[in-house]
Design an enzyme around this catalytic site. Structure first.
Site, short mmCIF file in Angstrom:
data_model
loop_
_atom_site.label_atom_id
_atom_site.label_comp_id
_atom_site.label_asym_id
_atom_site.label_seq_id
_atom_site.Cartn_x
_atom_site.Cartn_y
_atom_site.Cartn_z
CD GLU A 560 -17.89 3.29 -44.98
OE1 GLU A 560 -17.59 3.20 -46.19
OE2 GLU A 560 -17.02 3.33 -44.08
CG HIS A 563 -16.03 6.70 -48.78
ND1 HIS A 563 -14.92 7.42 -49.16
CD2 HIS A 563 -15.84 6.38 -47.48
CE1 HIS A 563 -14.09 7.53 -48.15
NE2 HIS A 563 -14.62 6.92 -47.11
CG HIS A 566 -15.94 11.02 -54.14
ND1 HIS A 566 -14.70 10.95 -53.52
CD2 HIS A 566 -15.77 11.86 -55.19
CE1 HIS A 566 -13.85 11.71 -54.16
NE2 HIS A 566 -14.46 12.27 -55.20
#
Length: 775
Positions: A560, A563, A566
């Site tokens: 997670e 993500h 990102h």
């Protein structure tokens, strides 16, 4: 039209709205591989003040805030009550209407035509800022009044988005822009990519159709949503129990539960009713020496009612009709146009190549299981492995780290993450004290993500502890995306507005102005991203002490945070392509790559707070012998997903169970069992329709990126910067094939054609630290 998927969740499929997709962007058994060095001593420096603070921040209970004058959720001064959230939504809708009217008038002024793409992105940002917030609050807020207001806001905002779906004027204005060579020439590559995304999404929704067909498109889209929700509800519906006789439980290895089941059957003198998915069912599948009870449980677990099958097939047919309505051969052809794969033919090339690579390993593993069955039952050589044999002859094991580690408290893991990001990107995690009323629960921790040169990049709100009413699993929510704001020209939105509309403008600004970053050398300002991580870890307490994570929970957190980073690093001018707002078959790359780092002794040493713990190999820690079988199964499921979204579904004699049986017979390794229909439990058919291959695809790319870029020196700043500048920073603003081709320095990949898909299919994906199912 207005946004890419920004929320990523392990367990819940993504919901897709008709054309204007929701602004929202979710694993199997995992095993670590052998570390080649038997022992290594950490060379990490003793914990810094920041390290110590992070550990204390997450490892000790936080006192509830005494909210006297709340600032509001996420620091928004208006979000202090549920009613205020509804008022914010109403204000945002009026602002969105004004901006929509401005875009529709753009043909009256050439200067306005040059601003259309920017204004469409601003419109997207306006709506997504509220919709994403509503989606988070209705899942995470403990107060039912807030949940109800979030539900109301979500429904109201999505209804407005659906109105925009049918706004032919917006489509025509964008068409004028894209047909004007001077305007197109003035667009940056990122702006042009954003414009194309808007255009493709309009066309996918049938906006160019005559009115009657457009109405049919809307009704079909609504039908798909209704059927999809019904299908998901039915996937979770309990299956009828299997009837197990007392005699069939002889020799069960699980002495505790097995003995209780035998005693229950003996006392009651009745067959035991074992429900699929229960602990009893799992115990029987893993521990019952007799084949018959395992067979019964398997068949019960994979049964369906005719109504459940009909719901799925109606959903598939409606999708097929929708695709035909917009001139596409199938739903897969319609869906894959803007993905890396581009077409179902290319997906099939990837899956065929991957299966050709995987099949020999899977067959070898299956032969080993057959030999175990032969020795167990004293049969002739190599008996057939049935589906109910898999867990008995190769019992699932809990994932474990490949080396000996100190207790992995939650604070220790965040310290290691901060150290890793510092080494790779020059980015670290710092404590940030939320203001009273800024968070929705006292469990929530707030982190600043700080770049050593640029300063604060954004914020992560970590809601990590289980509580009643909170959804299970793990999820990453993008509540606010990065985008450029200094050239917004908000004043132009009010040129034809009433004076009262200006009052609304203040209320509808979701985040305060200080949540922006100015880049002095470029003289531009960016809105800073805000993300939320939801997990369900055990809460720390004074009596019990810090939260100590199991290895699978560490893997989840690393995934997670991939993500989240990102979202933090994706510094794009347009929010519609920021961070995780990128193609479905690209979005998992950063998160899966993060899991690979847990395979390195150098990275695992970052968990050592003071550099004094000897990192030792965990004895005979071997590869999972059945991983290749599981990968082969995942490939079959991806092929089934493609079959279910092919032109076949519109045939009058289409039968989803027969399609499953045919695929299992022609491409599978374990026999299909007549009378079973597992497809009604394949929940990802709704959220990942025609894109279930994506996780395998990104696993393959992540494995190659790890081997080429990081395996020799996983803390190398040069490799980290190359990855950051080539991939993370661009979000969805560049062609993913170009990004991956540049990252791996491969001209074959940069083309992004069928050969590129087949090339990825040839890559190994078995050497990652964790095996994951679709998420």
């Amino acid at each position: 039209m207005l946004a890419k998927a920004a929320k990523h969740a392990f367990s819940r499929p993504t919901t897709v709205l008709p054309r204007i997709r929701s602004c929202l962007v979710a694993e199997s058994r995992r095993h670590a591989r052998v570390i080649s060095r038997s022992a290594t001593t950490s060379t990490i420096q003793p914990a810094s003040v920041d390290d110590t603070n992070l550990i204390a921040f997450f490892d000790y209970p936080q006192a509830p805030q005494n909210v006297t004058t709340p600032t509001g959720i996420f620091g928004h001064r208006a979000l202090t009550t549920p009613a205020a959230f509804i008022a914010l939504a109403d204000s945002t809708l009026r602002r969105a209407q004004l901006l929509t009217e401005r875009i529709l008038r753009a043909r009256e002024s050439r200067d306005e035509l040059f601003k259309v793409v920017k204004n469409l992105d601003r419109l997207s940002d306006m709506l997504c800022g509220v919709i994403d917030l509503a989606e988070l609050l209705r899942n995470a807020h403990p107060d039912p009044a807030w949940v109800q207001s979030a539900d109301d806001v979500y429904e109201k905002m999505c209804e407005f988005m659906n109105v925009l779906n049918t706004n032919v004027g917006l489509y025509e204005v964008l068409g004028v822009v894209l047909a004007d060579h001077e305007i197109v020439k003035s667009l940056s590559p990122e702006a042009y990519q954003t414009a194309l995304i808007f255009w493709r999404d309009f066309e996918k929704s049938g906006i160019h159709l005559p009115p009657a067909q457009r109405e049919r498109f809307v009704s079909l889209s609504t039908e798909i949503l209704v059927l999809g929700r019904q299908f998901l509800n039915e996937t979770a519906a309990p299956r009828p129990p299997a009837r197990i006789k007392f005699s069939e439980l002889q020799g069960v290895k699980d002495l505790g539960m097995g003995a209780r089941l035998r005693l229950q059957a003996q006392v009651t003198k009745r067959d035991l009713l074992v429900y699929p998915g229960s602990l009893q069912a799992q115990m029987i599948m893993r521990s019952a020496p007799a084949e018959e009870p395992r067979k019964k449980v398997y068949i019960a677990s994979n049964s369906s009612t005719p109504e459940q099958i009909e719901t799925l097939e109606r959903l598939l047919r409606a999708r097929g009709e929708l695709a035909r309505l917009v001139g596409k051969e199938s739903y897969a052809h319609m869906t894959l146009t803007d993905k890396m794969a581009k077409s179902p033919e290319n997906v099939q090339r990837f899956l065929d190549a991957l299966m050709d690579h995987t099949r020999p390993y899977a067959r070898r593993a299956l032969r080993n299981l057959s030999m175990r069955k032969q020795a167990h039952l004293n049969t002739p050589p190599l008996p057939v492995i049935q589906p109910w044999d898999r867990d008995y002859y190769c019992p699932p094991e809990p994932p474990a780290p490949p080396v000996s580690l100190p207790p992995l408290t939650l604070g220790t893991v965040f310290m290691a993450l901060s150290r890793l990001f510092k080494a790779l990107y020059g980015i670290s995690l710092h404590l940030s004290e939320p203001s009273p009323g800024e968070v929705w629960h006292s469990d929530v921790r707030k982190l600043e993500v700080v770049d050593e040169e640029q300063g604060v990049l954004g914020w992560i709100y970590a809601d990590l502890f289980a509580r009643s009413g909170k959804p299970g699993g793990a999820a990453h929510y993008t509540v606010r995306c990065s985008r450029r704001t200094d050239d917004d020209d908000e004043e132009g939105d009010f040129r034809h507005a009433e004076d009262s509309d200006r009052v609304l403008a203040e209320l509808s600004t979701v985040f305060e102005a200080e949540r922006r970053m100015r880049l002095p050398r470029q003289n531009v300002t960016f809105q800073l991203p805000v993300v939320v991580l939801l997990c369900e870890f055990l809460r720390p307490s004074i009596g019990r002490g810090p939260t100590v994570l199991e290895w699978h929970e560490v893997l989840t957190l690393f995934h997670e945070m991939g993500h989240a980073m990102h979202s933090m690093i994706g510094r794009t001018e347009y929010q519609n392509v920021s961070g995780t707002r990128c193609p479905t078959d690209f979005v998992e790359l950063p998160s899966i790559l993060m899991e690979h780092f847990l395979n390195s002794p150098a990275v695992l040493a970052l968990f050592d707070r003071d550099g004094t713990h000897a990192i030792r190999q965990n004895g005979a820690h071997h590869e999972d012998p059945c991983r290749a079988i599981d990968t082969h199964t995942q490939i079959l499921l991806a092929m089934l997903d493609q079959r279910y979204h092919s032109p076949d579904v519109l045939s009058s004699n289409f039968d989803s169970t027969r399609a499953l049986a045919e695929l299992s017979t022609t491409r599978g390794l374990i026999p299909y069992v007549p009378g079973t229909s597992w497809q009604t439990q394949f929940g990802h058919l709704f959220g990942y329709g025609a894109t279930y291959y994506s996780y395998l695809f990104d696993r393959a790319i992540a494995s190659r990126v790890w081997r080429v870029l990081f395996s020799d020196n996983p803390l190398d700043r040069q490799g980290g910067e190359h990855y950051k500048q080539t991939v993370l920073k661009h979000g969805g603003g560049k062609d993913p094939w170009v990004m991956v081709g540049s990252l791996l320095r491969s001209s074959v990949l940069s083309v992004g054609n069928a050969d590129a898909m087949a090339e990825v299919g040839k890559w190994r994906i078995e050497d990652e630290v964790a095996y994951g199912g679709q998420g």
